[in-house]
Motif scaffolding. Structure first.
Motif, PDB file in Angstrom:
ATOM      1  N   ASP A 174       0.847  -1.186   0.000  1.00 26.48           N
ATOM      2  CA  ASP A 174       0.000   0.000   0.000  1.00 26.48           C
ATOM      3  C   ASP A 174       0.886   1.241   0.000  1.00 26.48           C
ATOM      4  O   ASP A 174       0.963   1.967   0.998  1.00 26.48           O
ATOM      5  CB  ASP A 174      -0.935  -0.009   1.211  1.00 26.48           C
ATOM      6  N   VAL A 175       1.567   1.462  -1.119  1.00 29.82           N
ATOM      7  CA  VAL A 175       2.449   2.619  -1.232  1.00 29.82           C
ATOM      8  C   VAL A 175       1.657   3.909  -1.113  1.00 29.82           C
ATOM      9  O   VAL A 175       2.061   4.852  -0.425  1.00 29.82           O
ATOM     10  CB  VAL A 175       3.225   2.582  -2.568  1.00 29.82           C
ATOM     11  N   MET A 176       0.496   3.956  -1.767  1.00 29.39           N
ATOM     12  CA  MET A 176      -0.294   5.188  -1.746  1.00 29.39           C
ATOM     13  C   MET A 176      -0.815   5.480  -0.339  1.00 29.39           C
ATOM     14  O   MET A 176      -0.920   6.638   0.067  1.00 29.39           O
ATOM     15  CB  MET A 176      -1.453   5.100  -2.743  1.00 29.39           C
ATOM     16  N   GLY A 177      -1.134   4.426   0.418  1.00 30.12           N
ATOM     17  CA  GLY A 177      -1.543   4.630   1.801  1.00 30.12           C
ATOM     18  C   GLY A 177      -0.416   5.242   2.624  1.00 30.12           C
ATOM     19  O   GLY A 177      -0.636   6.127   3.455  1.00 30.12           O
ATOM     20  N   THR A 178       0.812   4.763   2.387  1.00 32.09           N
ATOM     21  CA  THR A 178       1.982   5.344   3.050  1.00 32.09           C
ATOM     22  C   THR A 178       2.147   6.809   2.673  1.00 32.09           C
ATOM     23  O   THR A 178       2.411   7.664   3.527  1.00 32.09           O
ATOM     24  CB  THR A 178       3.251   4.564   2.677  1.00 32.09           C
ATOM     25  N   LEU A 179       1.968   7.109   1.395  1.00 34.02           N
ATOM     26  CA  LEU A 179       2.115   8.496   0.932  1.00 34.02           C
ATOM     27  C   LEU A 179       1.046   9.410   1.535  1.00 34.02           C
ATOM     28  O   LEU A 179       1.310  10.581   1.813  1.00 34.02           O
ATOM     29  CB  LEU A 179       2.061   8.540  -0.597  1.00 34.02           C
ATOM     30  N   ARG A 180      -0.142   8.872   1.766  1.00 33.56           N
ATOM     31  CA  ARG A 180      -1.190   9.699   2.377  1.00 33.56           C
ATOM     32  C   ARG A 180      -0.814  10.082   3.815  1.00 33.56           C
ATOM     33  O   ARG A 180      -1.058  11.218   4.261  1.00 33.56           O
ATOM     34  CB  ARG A 180      -2.532   8.961   2.342  1.00 33.56           C
ATOM     35  N   ILE A 181      -0.224   9.143   4.547  1.00 31.96           N
ATOM     36  CA  ILE A 181       0.219   9.464   5.911  1.00 31.96           C
ATOM     37  C   ILE A 181       1.344  10.490   5.871  1.00 31.96           C
ATOM     38  O   ILE A 181       1.370  11.448   6.661  1.00 31.96           O
ATOM     39  CB  ILE A 181       0.676   8.186   6.642  1.00 31.96           C
ATOM     40  N   LEU A 182       2.278  10.312   4.947  1.00 37.46           N
ATOM     41  CA  LEU A 182       3.385  11.259   4.832  1.00 37.46           C
ATOM     42  C   LEU A 182       2.890  12.648   4.429  1.00 37.46           C
ATOM     43  O   LEU A 182       3.460  13.664   4.854  1.00 37.46           O
ATOM     44  CB  LEU A 182       4.413  10.742   3.827  1.00 37.46           C
ATOM     45  N   LYS A 183       1.844  12.689   3.627  1.00 37.77           N
ATOM     46  CA  LYS A 183       1.253  13.986   3.280  1.00 37.77           C
ATOM     47  C   LYS A 183       0.698  14.666   4.531  1.00 37.77           C
ATOM     48  O   LYS A 183       0.846  15.883   4.714  1.00 37.77           O
ATOM     49  CB  LYS A 183       0.153  13.808   2.239  1.00 37.77           C
ATOM     50  N   SER A 184       0.074  13.886   5.414  1.00 38.40           N
ATOM     51  CA  SER A 184      -0.472  14.487   6.636  1.00 38.40           C
ATOM     52  C   SER A 184       0.644  15.008   7.540  1.00 38.40           C
ATOM     53  O   SER A 184       0.494  16.053   8.187  1.00 38.40           O
ATOM     54  CB  SER A 184      -1.340  13.470   7.383  1.00 38.40           C
ATOM     55  N   VAL A 185       1.779  14.304   7.554  1.00 38.07           N
ATOM     56  CA  VAL A 185       2.936  14.802   8.301  1.00 38.07           C
ATOM     57  C   VAL A 185       3.423  16.111   7.685  1.00 38.07           C
ATOM     58  O   VAL A 185       3.682  17.100   8.381  1.00 38.07           O
ATOM     59  CB  VAL A 185       4.075  13.763   8.311  1.00 38.07           C
ATOM     60  N   HIS A 186       3.527  16.105   6.366  1.00 39.10           N
ATOM     61  CA  HIS A 186       3.959  17.296   5.623  1.00 39.10           C
ATOM     62  C   HIS A 186       3.062  18.489   5.922  1.00 39.10           C
ATOM     63  O   HIS A 186       3.530  19.608   6.167  1.00 39.10           O
ATOM     64  CB  HIS A 186       3.960  16.969   4.123  1.00 39.10           C
ATOM     65  N   ASP A 187       1.774  18.259   5.928  1.00 34.02           N
ATOM     66  CA  ASP A 187       0.820  19.358   6.119  1.00 34.02           C
ATOM     67  C   ASP A 187       0.859  19.918   7.545  1.00 34.02           C
ATOM     68  O   ASP A 187       0.518  21.082   7.767  1.00 34.02           O
ATOM     69  CB  ASP A 187      -0.599  18.884   5.783  1.00 34.02           C
ATOM     70  N   ARG A 188       1.258  19.090   8.521  1.00 36.99           N
ATOM     71  CA  ARG A 188       1.322  19.556   9.909  1.00 36.99           C
ATOM     72  C   ARG A 188       2.582  20.355  10.204  1.00 36.99           C
ATOM     73  O   ARG A 188       2.652  21.072  11.206  1.00 36.99           O
ATOM     74  CB  ARG A 188       1.235  18.362  10.875  1.00 36.99           C
ATOM     75  N   LEU A 189       3.581  20.220   9.365  1.00 35.25           N
ATOM     76  CA  LEU A 189       4.844  20.915   9.599  1.00 35.25           C
ATOM     77  C   LEU A 189       4.727  22.399   9.264  1.00 35.25           C
ATOM     78  O   LEU A 189       3.966  22.775   8.366  1.00 35.25           O
ATOM     79  CB  LEU A 189       5.954  20.300   8.733  1.00 35.25           C
TER      80      LEU A 189
END
Length: 274
Positions: A174-189
């Motif tokens: 689930d690469v895209m699922g991983t990328l969605r979590i990383l996007k949420s990290v990105h957005d919180r920074l």
């Protein structure tokens, strides 16, 4: 300070004994000893022997001081440094082997990481376990975070997905699922720190899975029928050890051939890659 006082006292005592021995010898030569202690041959011999031994000890005093300072020297030994040196020499940086991914150990390493965090995976099934700590590594300690994932549209991704499900139904990539979590990290920074979180996808054979925090690595293999985090984990310390250099070279190689993912819109970024 106590050792210094004792050394001075011993030196004074030895000097006094040596002086007494010499005085006895002179008194004997002048005939005074017989007058003071007639027939005292045995005491004379005893005093002469003691004087000789005392003189020898006095001459060897500095060497004997080594015994007094030995405990202090041992207490100052850098035990951790010696252990680390032996580990690098004999085990090429390997410090421990875990039966599977040691979540608590990696979290502790991540909490202390102040320079670099890297993850090389096909996808990161345990990302939720350290998502918050990954965010703090960037936001609080200004660490550089590099994430490498397998391109979800590559032929290798399909092969790895089939390997995971060998024999019986199992986890799917689930690469895209991983990328969605990383996007949420990105957005919180904070916006000025978002560039410190970088993600790339690679279209190549997955070699090893790596979780890195500063100079600490957890390394595993991609086996059939199980996730890399369910496989044996080799814990390595030191970028300059033989094992550390090899792992770091692989990280740098795949980073060099990887394609950058725009975390503002990961799906669009992946779709735009040829």
């Amino acid at each position: 300070m106590a050792n210094g006082f004792r050394n001075r006292a011993e030196r004074i005592a030895l000097g006094a004994m040596a002086t007494a021995g010499v005085a006895v010898l002179l008194a004997d030569l002048l005939g005074w000893l017989d007058e003071m202690a007639p027939g005292g041959t045995l005491p004379k011999i005893t005093l002469l022997i003691l004087s000789t031994v005392t003189l020898f000890l006095l001459m060897e005093f500095d060497r004997l001081k080594v015994l007094d300072t030995m405990h202090e020297q041992v207490s100052r030994l850098d035990i951790d440094g010696i252990e680390g040196g032996l580990r690098r020499e004999r085990y090429d940086g390997v410090t421990r082997v875990h039966p599977n991914f040691p979540k608590d150990i990696f979290l502790d390493l991540l909490k202390n990481a102040g320079r670099e965090v890297s993850v090389l995976q096909t996808w990161i099934p345990n990302l939720a376990d350290f998502e918050s700590e990954l965010t703090r590594a960037v936001a609080d300690r200004r660490a550089e975070v590099r994430i490498l994932l397998l391109h979800p549209k590559s032929l290798v991704a399909n092969l790895r997905d089939r390997a995971l499900r060998t024999g019986e139904p199992g986890p799917q990539m689930d690469v895209m699922g991983t990328l969605r979590i990383l996007k949420s990290v990105h957005d919180r920074l904070p916006e000025q720190l978002r560039h410190r979180l970088q993600v790339r996808v690679y279209n190549s054979l997955p070699s090893i899975a790596v979780y890195k925090a500063d100079e600490h690595y957890l390394v595993s293999s991609f086996l059939h029928g199980k996730l890399a985090i369910q496989s044996t984990q080799i814990q390595v310390h030191g970028c300059e050890t033989a094992m550390g250099r090899e792992v770091q070279d692989e990280l740098d190689t795949l980073w060099g051939i990887g394609r950058e993912v725009d975390l503002r819109d990961p799906q669009r970024s992946i779709d735009s890659m040829n």
